[in-house]
Write a protein that holds these residues in place. Structure first.
Motif, short mmCIF file in Angstrom:
data_model
loop_
_atom_site.label_atom_id
_atom_site.label_comp_id
_atom_site.label_asym_id
_atom_site.label_seq_id
_atom_site.Cartn_x
_atom_site.Cartn_y
_atom_site.Cartn_z
N ALA A 43 -21.21 -38.90 71.18
CA ALA A 43 -20.43 -38.57 72.38
C ALA A 43 -21.30 -37.86 73.40
O ALA A 43 -21.23 -38.13 74.61
CB ALA A 43 -19.23 -37.72 72.01
N LEU A 58 -14.44 -41.61 65.11
CA LEU A 58 -13.46 -40.57 65.38
C LEU A 58 -13.05 -39.94 64.07
O LEU A 58 -13.11 -40.58 63.01
CB LEU A 58 -12.25 -41.18 66.09
CG LEU A 58 -12.51 -41.87 67.44
CD1 LEU A 58 -11.23 -42.50 67.96
CD2 LEU A 58 -13.08 -40.89 68.46
N THR A 62 -14.43 -35.73 72.51
CA THR A 62 -14.58 -36.79 73.51
C THR A 62 -14.17 -36.34 74.90
O THR A 62 -13.78 -37.16 75.73
CB THR A 62 -13.75 -38.02 73.10
OG1 THR A 62 -12.37 -37.64 72.93
CG2 THR A 62 -14.26 -38.64 71.82
N LEU A 65 -14.71 -38.32 78.38
CA LEU A 65 -14.95 -39.71 78.04
C LEU A 65 -13.64 -40.49 77.98
O LEU A 65 -12.60 -39.95 77.63
CB LEU A 65 -15.66 -39.83 76.68
CG LEU A 65 -16.98 -39.08 76.51
CD1 LEU A 65 -17.52 -39.33 75.11
CD2 LEU A 65 -17.99 -39.51 77.57
N VAL A 67 -11.87 -43.50 75.93
CA VAL A 67 -12.05 -43.98 74.56
C VAL A 67 -11.12 -45.16 74.30
O VAL A 67 -9.92 -45.09 74.58
CB VAL A 67 -11.77 -42.85 73.54
CG1 VAL A 67 -11.89 -43.38 72.11
CG2 VAL A 67 -12.74 -41.69 73.75
N ALA A 171 -16.67 -45.63 73.56
CA ALA A 171 -16.55 -44.48 74.47
C ALA A 171 -17.51 -44.64 75.65
O ALA A 171 -18.65 -45.08 75.48
CB ALA A 171 -16.83 -43.18 73.73
#
Length: 234
Positions: A43, A58, A62, A65, A67, A171
């Protein structure tokens, strides 16, 4: 002039090869550069611009970002080839209660109440943990792709039927995206060449009654053609 390109980061076990092939077919003028990243750093690599987009696992931090969840991997137990757990095709959590469990520092399995007794020594990497499994120190819990990545002839693995799965996601930075990144997201989502996000919706499926009426109309039309008058009989 610098050629346009896109850099894809991917964590160990992720397999971007299919998307890379599709990209090469559609955009030979813009190379897709593949860049391996650790699960812990994936990330951050997107946020600091080291990569344009990343396949990561995950849960992870994040913030900043966007996703897109892609798929979930089953969690497996990596054991020696002669281990008692190999007697069946899969195992459940209760069968791990008496096992010593290796938890490497880079573990990606989110299972706070995992069964078994954690080994006090935590190896730095999953690869190092695999070596300890081979030495008979304990059992390792990993996503199936990591078990395949670190495959050895003296080890095997068994799916854990009631373990949490390990999600994999795409991401990229929040906000407006470059045309190249939009194209790659489309490939990952299965968009066909030449299509766009604004393409028309697929045709609505007809109801059973609509299909029946259409067939009746087709038969009637065919009958009219067959009965079209020619020369009259004398």
């Amino acid at each position: 002039m610098t050629r346009p390109s896109l850099t894809l980061g991917y964590v160990p076990g992720a397999t971007p090869a299919k998307w890379a092939r599709h990209w090469a077919d559609r955009h030979p003028e813009a190379p897709l550069r593949l860049h391996g990243v650790t699960a812990a750093d994936a990330a951050a690599a997107v946020r600091d611009g080291s990569v344009d987009v990343a396949l990561l696992r995950l849960p992870t931090e994040t913030s900043g970002l966007a996703v897109i969840p892609l798929y979930e991997e089953m969690t497996v137990a990596v054991v020696t080839a002669e281990h008692v757990l190999t007697a069946a095709d899969n195992v459940d959590a209760t069968e791990l209660h008496d096992e010593a469990i290796l938890i490497p520092a880079d573990t990606v399995v989110d299972w706070p109440d995992a069964p078994g007794a954690p080994v006090e020594h935590r190896p730095e990497t999953t690869e190092a943990a695999v070596e300890l499994v081979a030495a008979g120190v304990g059992v390792l819990l990993v996503p199936q792709s990591l078990a395949r990545l670190h495959h050895r002839k003296d080890l095997t693995y068994r799916p854990i039927v009631d373990a949490p799965t390990c999600p994999v996601a795409l991401a990229f930075p929040e906000g407006p995206q470059s045309e190249l990144l939009e194209e790659f997201i489309g490939i990952v989502r299965g968009r066909r060449p030449g299509s766009s996000r604004g393409q028309t919706q697929p045709e609505r499926k007809r109801t059973a009654r609509e299909k029946t009426l259409a067939k009746q109309a087709a038969r009637a039309a065919a009958g009219k053609v067959a009965r079209k008058p020619g020369r009259g009989r004398r």
